[in-house]
Write an enzyme that holds these catalytic residues in place. Structure first.
Site, mmCIF file in Angstrom:
data_model
loop_
_atom_site.group_PDB
_atom_site.id
_atom_site.type_symbol
_atom_site.label_atom_id
_atom_site.label_comp_id
_atom_site.label_asym_id
_atom_site.label_seq_id
_atom_site.Cartn_x
_atom_site.Cartn_y
_atom_site.Cartn_z
ATOM 1 N N GLU A 20 38.312 59.797 63.341
ATOM 2 C CA GLU A 20 37.705 59.233 64.176
ATOM 3 C C GLU A 20 37.054 60.066 64.976
ATOM 4 O OE1 GLU A 20 40.400 58.266 63.323
ATOM 5 O OE2 GLU A 20 40.094 56.345 62.486
ATOM 6 N N HIS B 195 46.257 47.847 66.281
ATOM 7 C CA HIS B 195 45.404 47.035 65.912
ATOM 8 C C HIS B 195 45.046 45.948 66.796
ATOM 9 C CE1 HIS B 195 46.448 48.990 62.083
ATOM 10 N NE2 HIS B 195 45.301 48.423 61.547
#
Lengths: 109, 341
Positions: free
Chosen positions: B72, B141
């Site tokens: 990321e 998540h």
């Protein structure tokens, strides 16, 4: 409906191919995520591969005994548009339930 | 919408899920802006883990819609470099909890490059982040990062609550010269609703908050997936004779202070609802703004109904963590029965 194909992953360190030993699913089957769908053999070992997604099997790319190449399509699924992503589930819309009732005297000033 | 207007409507109302609405918006952005690029983990060949970028690589090619390594920090670093070179990147961080490795790039580069360069290097980057909880997914998540990002000068933060808003707010965000964190409520990806594709600025508001349901006894302030839950609560409260207003904040940075004040001035009571942890959550900012602007008219302290000060739990405990209907109703009860002195 969307079609999603998955390639044969690299099952070892730099392996280029594997041999299909046995398909554990057939075309038309509904497969759940993480369900083993094929057993393949590499020069190192034979392994069962889990399905990365839930869906209906559209195509099996190869017959038992065929050599499949890493990064080339192995299996293709038909996936409903409202199916879950690769992680998690689709929240179920249920009728809203409550236990708490409001009870207040409203002042109208 | 009157009947005559309905007849002359050029673009139809479509029933779209939020994932379809965002997919459509992304396609239009790529079509109309040849400097727009989409990249991230699995956004290309696979079409995104939630099918949000489905078909875009086939349509626009792998030079404009491409997969990145699982890094990321690299995704954001790439976006920053591309923005410096004149592109309009729309990167995706696959899940909220995967944004942490990119936070350094976001805070130290993306958010302040425009400031640091005295405006010579604007950062027209729209970072899409599937956010919040509700889908029974594993750790990392289901997190709510809005207060983290809202605290960083130079970033804008927005979260749509329905397909219509997702479509228009994403296109709006992508047209901005500033970096925007676009938080997609993943629990709402699958719900279909009517989307008006017309870009008529008069009928579609893109800035500030919107009143999702008018009411007079108290204002529920929410964003993302909590808006639909608050609408359910308002429906239930109406059975008890209580008319709740639901204010969809939408923009979490900057917060629509005027819209917030206007609503609470009328209802005189406010309950802010969010999924993220309680302490230093965005609800604290909302409560402070309301206290400041509505101190004289407020009939009760602003109530916060939020997640808890614990890491986001596993799927089995999710329903205990995310504010549910009863917890929100308790909050409403508390502000309604509060009496001064």
């Amino acid at each position: 409906m969307a079609e999603i194909s998955f390639p044969l992953p690299d099952l070892g360190e730099g392996l280029l191919e594997a041999t299909v030993l046995e398909w554990l699913v057939k075309v038309g089957d509904q497969v759940e995520r993480n369900q083993p769908f094929v057993e393949v053999e590499t020069t190192k070992s034979s392994v069962e591969l889990p399905s990365p997604i839930a869906g209906i099997v559209l195509t099996l790319h190869g017959e038992p005994g065929d050599v499949v190449l890493v990064d080339r399509p192995l299996i293709t699924f038909a996936v409903a548009d409202d199916s879950a992503g690769i992680v998690g589930t689709v929240p179920q819309e249920a009728a809203p339930k409550r236990r708490v009732r409001l009870s207040v005297v409203l002042d109208e000033d | 919408m009157s009947e005559t207007l309905e007849l002359v409507r050029e673009t139809p109302l479509l029933q779209l899920s939020m994932q379809q609405a965002i997919n459509r918006a992304l396609g239009e952005i790529l079509e109309h802006d040849d400097r727009a690029l989409i990249f991230g983990e699995d956004v290309g060949v696979l079409g995104g883990v939630f099918r949000v970028t489905d078909g875009l690589q086939q349509r626009f090619g792998a030079n404009r819609v491409f997969d990145t390594p699982l890094a990321e920090s690299g995704i954001l670093g790439t976006a920053i470099g591309l923005a410096m070179a004149g592109f309009h990147p729309i990167p995706e961080v696959q899940f909220d909890g995967f944004a942490y490795p990119a936070v350094n790039q976001i805070i130290t580069q993306l958010a302040r490059m425009n400031y640091r360069s005295r405006g010579r290097l604007p950062m027209p980057v729209t970072l899409r982040v599937p956010s919040f909880g509700g889908i029974r997914a594993p750790e990392h998540h289901g997190e709510s990062l809005e207060s983290l990002f809202a605290h960083v000068p130079g970033l804008k933060v927005v979260s749509p609550s329905n397909p219509q808003q997702a479509y228009h707010l994403l296109k709006h965000a992508a047209s901005m010269p500033d970096p925007v964190i676009f938080m997609e409520p993943k629990a709402r990806y699958w719900n279909k609703a009517a989307v008006d594709l017309a870009d008529d600025q008069d009928s579609i508001s893109l800035e500030g908050s919107v009143i999702a349901r008018p009411g007079k006894h108290a204002t529920l302030v929410a964003w993302g997936a909590m808006v639909s839950r608050c609408l359910q609560v308002a429906e239930l409260a109406a059975e008890d004779g209580i008319e709740l207003e639901v204010l969809d904040l939408r923009w979490l940075k900057p917060i629509d202070e005027a819209g917030l004040a206007a609503s609470v001035s009328r209802t005189r009571r406010a309950i802010v609802v969010h999924e993220g942890p309680h302490t230093a959550g965005l609800g604290a900012e909302v409560a402070a703004l309301v206290s400041q602007s509505c101190f004289d008219t407020l009939r009760a302290p602003v109530e916060r109904v939020t997640g808890f000060d614990v890491p986001y739990p596993s799927g089995d405990l999710e329903d205990e963590y995310i504010p549910n209907i009863d917890r929100i109703l308790f909050g409403v009860q508390r502000v309604l029965e509060y009496r001064r002195g």
